[in-house]
Design a protein around this motif. Structure first.
Motif, PDB file in Angstrom:
ATOM      1  N   MET A  65       0.855  -1.200   0.000  1.00  0.00           N
ATOM      2  CA  MET A  65       0.000   0.000   0.000  1.00  0.00           C
ATOM      3  C   MET A  65       0.884   1.242   0.000  1.00  0.00           C
ATOM      4  SD  MET A  65      -2.937   1.174   2.744  1.00  0.00           S
ATOM      5  CE  MET A  65      -3.923  -0.256   2.327  1.00  0.00           C
ATOM      6  N   ALA A  66       0.510   2.230  -0.776  1.00  0.00           N
ATOM      7  CA  ALA A  66       1.295   3.454  -0.871  1.00  0.00           C
ATOM      8  C   ALA A  66       1.293   4.197   0.461  1.00  0.00           C
ATOM      9  CB  ALA A  66       0.741   4.345  -1.974  1.00  0.00           C
ATOM     10  N   ASP A  67       2.342   4.943   0.706  1.00  0.00           N
ATOM     11  CA  ASP A  67       2.421   5.764   1.899  1.00  0.00           C
ATOM     12  C   ASP A  67       1.293   6.779   1.908  1.00  0.00           C
ATOM     13  OD1 ASP A  67       6.015   5.930   1.727  1.00  0.00           O
ATOM     14  OD2 ASP A  67       4.756   4.558   2.845  1.00  0.00           O
ATOM     15  N   THR A  68       0.862   7.167   3.079  1.00  0.00           N
ATOM     16  CA  THR A  68      -0.078   8.271   3.216  1.00  0.00           C
ATOM     17  C   THR A  68       0.627   9.395   3.943  1.00  0.00           C
ATOM     18  OG1 THR A  68      -0.909   7.578   5.375  1.00  0.00           O
ATOM     19  CG2 THR A  68      -1.976   6.612   3.421  1.00  0.00           C
TER      20      THR A  68
ATOM     21  N   THR B 258      10.777  14.181 -11.905  1.00  0.00           N
ATOM     22  CA  THR B 258      12.150  14.272 -11.409  1.00  0.00           C
ATOM     23  C   THR B 258      12.260  15.232 -10.229  1.00  0.00           C
ATOM     24  OG1 THR B 258      12.857  16.056 -12.904  1.00  0.00           O
ATOM     25  CG2 THR B 258      13.051  13.782 -13.721  1.00  0.00           C
ATOM     26  N   TYR B 259      11.275  16.089 -10.061  1.00  0.00           N
ATOM     27  CA  TYR B 259      11.224  16.993  -8.913  1.00  0.00           C
ATOM     28  C   TYR B 259      10.259  16.488  -7.843  1.00  0.00           C
ATOM     29  CZ  TYR B 259      13.743  20.407 -11.757  1.00  0.00           C
ATOM     30  OH  TYR B 259      14.700  21.049 -12.513  1.00  0.00           O
ATOM     31  N   LEU B 260       9.036  16.163  -8.243  1.00  0.00           N
ATOM     32  CA  LEU B 260       7.990  15.841  -7.272  1.00  0.00           C
ATOM     33  C   LEU B 260       8.168  14.469  -6.654  1.00  0.00           C
ATOM     34  CD1 LEU B 260       4.868  17.335  -9.097  1.00  0.00           C
ATOM     35  CD2 LEU B 260       6.649  18.481  -7.765  1.00  0.00           C
ATOM     36  N   ASP B 261       8.948  13.598  -7.292  1.00  0.00           N
ATOM     37  CA  ASP B 261       9.225  12.284  -6.718  1.00  0.00           C
ATOM     38  C   ASP B 261      10.414  12.299  -5.765  1.00  0.00           C
ATOM     39  OD1 ASP B 261       7.089  11.136  -7.987  1.00  0.00           O
ATOM     40  OD2 ASP B 261       8.254  10.113  -9.532  1.00  0.00           O
ATOM     41  N   ARG B 262      10.896  13.461  -5.411  1.00  0.00           N
ATOM     42  CA  ARG B 262      11.920  13.534  -4.370  1.00  0.00           C
ATOM     43  C   ARG B 262      11.375  13.064  -3.025  1.00  0.00           C
ATOM     44  NH1 ARG B 262      14.428  19.631  -5.445  1.00  0.00           N
ATOM     45  NH2 ARG B 262      15.345  19.203  -7.506  1.00  0.00           N
ATOM     46  N   VAL B 263      10.080  13.239  -2.812  1.00  0.00           N
ATOM     47  CA  VAL B 263       9.461  12.915  -1.527  1.00  0.00           C
ATOM     48  C   VAL B 263       8.642  11.636  -1.656  1.00  0.00           C
ATOM     49  CG1 VAL B 263       9.451  15.329  -0.805  1.00  0.00           C
ATOM     50  CG2 VAL B 263       7.480  14.401  -2.028  1.00  0.00           C
ATOM     51  N   PRO B 264       8.243  11.019  -0.530  1.00  0.00           N
ATOM     52  CA  PRO B 264       7.489   9.763  -0.599  1.00  0.00           C
ATOM     53  C   PRO B 264       6.159   9.902  -1.338  1.00  0.00           C
ATOM     54  CG  PRO B 264       8.364  10.099   1.611  1.00  0.00           C
ATOM     55  CD  PRO B 264       8.596  11.377   0.864  1.00  0.00           C
ATOM     56  N   ASP B 265       5.698   8.782  -1.877  1.00  0.00           N
ATOM     57  CA  ASP B 265       4.445   8.778  -2.641  1.00  0.00           C
ATOM     58  C   ASP B 265       3.284   9.400  -1.880  1.00  0.00           C
ATOM     59  OD1 ASP B 265       5.676   7.546  -4.748  1.00  0.00           O
ATOM     60  OD2 ASP B 265       4.965   5.532  -4.267  1.00  0.00           O
ATOM     61  N   GLY B 266       3.214   9.144  -0.609  1.00  0.00           N
ATOM     62  CA  GLY B 266       2.067   9.609   0.161  1.00  0.00           C
ATOM     63  C   GLY B 266       1.958  11.105   0.296  1.00  0.00           C
ATOM     64  N   VAL B 267       3.040  11.824   0.055  1.00  0.00           N
ATOM     65  CA  VAL B 267       3.000  13.278   0.184  1.00  0.00           C
ATOM     66  C   VAL B 267       3.346  13.991  -1.125  1.00  0.00           C
ATOM     67  CG1 VAL B 267       3.474  13.223   2.647  1.00  0.00           C
ATOM     68  CG2 VAL B 267       5.376  13.368   1.058  1.00  0.00           C
TER      69      VAL B 267
ATOM     70  N   ARG C 137      -0.430  15.027   9.921  1.00  0.00           N
ATOM     71  CA  ARG C 137      -0.234  14.734   8.508  1.00  0.00           C
ATOM     72  C   ARG C 137       0.847  15.666   7.945  1.00  0.00           C
ATOM     73  NH1 ARG C 137      -4.344  11.951   6.066  1.00  0.00           N
ATOM     74  NH2 ARG C 137      -3.840  12.878   4.045  1.00  0.00           N
ATOM     75  N   VAL C 138       1.633  15.175   7.005  1.00  0.00           N
ATOM     76  CA  VAL C 138       2.607  16.038   6.338  1.00  0.00           C
ATOM     77  C   VAL C 138       1.843  17.073   5.524  1.00  0.00           C
ATOM     78  CG1 VAL C 138       4.514  16.168   4.713  1.00  0.00           C
ATOM     79  CG2 VAL C 138       4.340  14.210   6.250  1.00  0.00           C
ATOM     80  N   ALA C 139       2.068  18.339   5.835  1.00  0.00           N
ATOM     81  CA  ALA C 139       1.310  19.415   5.212  1.00  0.00           C
ATOM     82  C   ALA C 139       2.114  20.188   4.185  1.00  0.00           C
ATOM     83  CB  ALA C 139       0.807  20.386   6.288  1.00  0.00           C
ATOM     84  N   ALA C 140       3.442  20.150   4.262  1.00  0.00           N
ATOM     85  CA  ALA C 140       4.264  20.901   3.314  1.00  0.00           C
ATOM     86  C   ALA C 140       5.645  20.269   3.232  1.00  0.00           C
ATOM     87  CB  ALA C 140       4.378  22.361   3.740  1.00  0.00           C
ATOM     88  N   THR C 141       6.206  20.263   2.022  1.00  0.00           N
ATOM     89  CA  THR C 141       7.551  19.743   1.790  1.00  0.00           C
ATOM     90  C   THR C 141       8.382  20.702   0.949  1.00  0.00           C
ATOM     91  OG1 THR C 141       6.783  18.529  -0.165  1.00  0.00           O
ATOM     92  CG2 THR C 141       6.797  17.335   1.924  1.00  0.00           C
ATOM     93  N   THR C 142       7.935  21.932   0.829  1.00  0.00           N
ATOM     94  CA  THR C 142       8.658  22.923   0.031  1.00  0.00           C
ATOM     95  C   THR C 142       8.930  24.165   0.869  1.00  0.00           C
ATOM     96  OG1 THR C 142       6.590  23.883  -0.817  1.00  0.00           O
ATOM     97  CG2 THR C 142       7.614  22.152  -2.137  1.00  0.00           C
ATOM     98  N   PRO C 143       9.975  24.915   0.486  1.00  0.00           N
ATOM     99  CA  PRO C 143      10.878  24.747  -0.647  1.00  0.00           C
ATOM    100  C   PRO C 143      11.734  23.489  -0.528  1.00  0.00           C
ATOM    101  CG  PRO C 143      11.023  26.987   0.254  1.00  0.00           C
ATOM    102  CD  PRO C 143      10.272  26.162   1.237  1.00  0.00           C
TER     103      PRO C 143
END
Length: 380
Positions: free
Chosen positions: A1-4, A287-296, A156-162
């Motif tokens: 199951m994919a990460d959430t 190549t940019y958005l897949d830097r982080v886990p699937d769930g986020v 829940r993870v709410a932000a991963t940027t910048p």
């Protein structure tokens, strides 16, 4: 199951607690920052430090690898890994190791008045707030060519940027005739896409015949149309480069206006691309958005054709391999910038931002409204 987003947040909290619990009082003073301030605007008040970020070899704020024992360093990397995909983690670890390669490229001779200038131990980790608690919390990891910024709200993870990664050198020789290019795919795909455009579209995509010296938004807390000065790329009181008050991009006047970030994106939209070009655009985004886990990762958003339609590609500089160049992808809740200009076109910057919610500003505001609403007029 994919990460959430909740699963990832739980792993982040466990890793952050393990790291913090391993620290002594002096280490923890440097490692722990105040909790994210719900309702505060990014860059202001108690949240000013959390939303201050860099990608230069300056003081990013927090506890460095040098200040940790090996076992603590390992726990720190466990926290870093919790916010990245496997490929993202390997890329970050490679960027850290490039400090040793860059030192050799420069003849082990660059001296900025500290014990070592190109230093793989000068990466900083700081946790803001109480990991896993009921209040918002987050963490930041950064050093030369790395800036990871994560916020957790309501579990829940709410932000991963910048989310910034760079590579200097961008390409290095390996035994057997192969080449190490940590960010090479992001360069090659974008070039293939712009070179595949028909002449009319290509003319609109290439905004300027020469590239800027750096990403246009720099290390701004909020994406806006303003000139970032070189001095802003370094924390006050640390080494700053010559010509510190010149624009970091090297652009002024008409050139700056041509490349300025505007609410309406410039360049060619995904809606104008054929099927093959659209698939290439989607792969480039990954190549940019897949830097982080699937769930986020927001990558799934671009399964919707309308979302891909709204992404615009803009380019500056030559489209020929080996020539200085810049590109960006811009759309709703998306700004990606890339540049490879310096050191003989062997020094890459690649940043992913969400102009609406970098550092989780909108999520914090919603949390504040839901949990800290003003009392009613009747005093209840």
């Amino acid at each position: 199951m994919a990460d959430t987003a909740r699963d990832v947040a739980d792993r982040m909290a466990g890793a952050a607690r393990a790291w913090l619990d391993s620290l002594d009082a002096a280490q923890r003073e440097a490692a722990a920052g105040p909790p994210p301030r719900a309702g505060a605007a990014a860059g202001t008040g108690a949240d000013a430090e959390r939303t201050r970020w860099f990608y230069t070899p300056t003081d990013h704020g927090g506890l460095t690898f040098h200040q940790q024992r090996p076992a603590q360093h390992r726990l720190a990397m466990g926290l870093v890994a919790s916010g990245l995909s496997e490929a993202g983690y390997v890329t970050v670890a490679t960027v850290l190791g490039l400090e040793n390669v860059l030192d050799r490229v420069e003849g082990f001779s660059v001296n900025w008045g500290r014990e070592r200038t190109r230093d793989p131990g000068m990466y900083y980790l700081r946790v803001f707030g109480e990991p896993g608690g009921p209040r918002p919390w987050g963490w930041r990891f950064g050093g030369h060519h790395v800036s990871l910024n994560n916020l957790v709200v309501d579990g829940r993870v709410a932000a991963t940027t910048p989310c910034f990664l760079g590579a200097d050198p961008a390409a290095s020789p390996l035994l057997g005739g192969s080449t190490l290019r940590p960010l090479g795919t992001a360069e090659d795909m974008a070039r293939a896409l712009v070179r595949s455009l028909r002449p009319g579209a290509a003319a609109r995509a290439v905004l300027l015949p020469r590239p800027p010296n750096d990403v246009v938004a720099g290390n701004s807390t909020r994406v806006a149309d303003r000139v970032i000065r070189r001095s802003e790329l370094w924390r006050a009181g640390t080494h700053t480069p010559d010509r510190a008050e010149q624009p970091s991009t090297g652009l002024e006047d008409a050139d700056r206006r041509a490349l300025a970030l505007t609410p309406t994106p410039k360049g060619v939209s995904g809606a104008e691309l054929d099927a093959g070009q659209r698939e290439l655009l989607r792969s480039l985004l990954a190549t940019y958005l897949d830097r982080v886990p699937d769930g986020v990762s927001p990558m799934g958003r671009y399964d919707d054709p309308a979302a891909l339609d709204a992404v615009h590609l803009a380019w500056a500089g030559s489209t020929a391999p080996g020539e200085p160049h810049y590109y960006r992808l811009q759309g709703p809740r998306l700004l990606i910038e890339w540049t490879n200009v310096h050191r003989g076109v062997n020094h890459a910057h690649a940043v992913w931002r969400d102009p609406e919610t970098d550092f989780g500003g909108d999520v914090l505001a919603a949390h504040h409204a839901a949990h800290h609403a003003a009392p009613h007029a009747n005093g209840m």
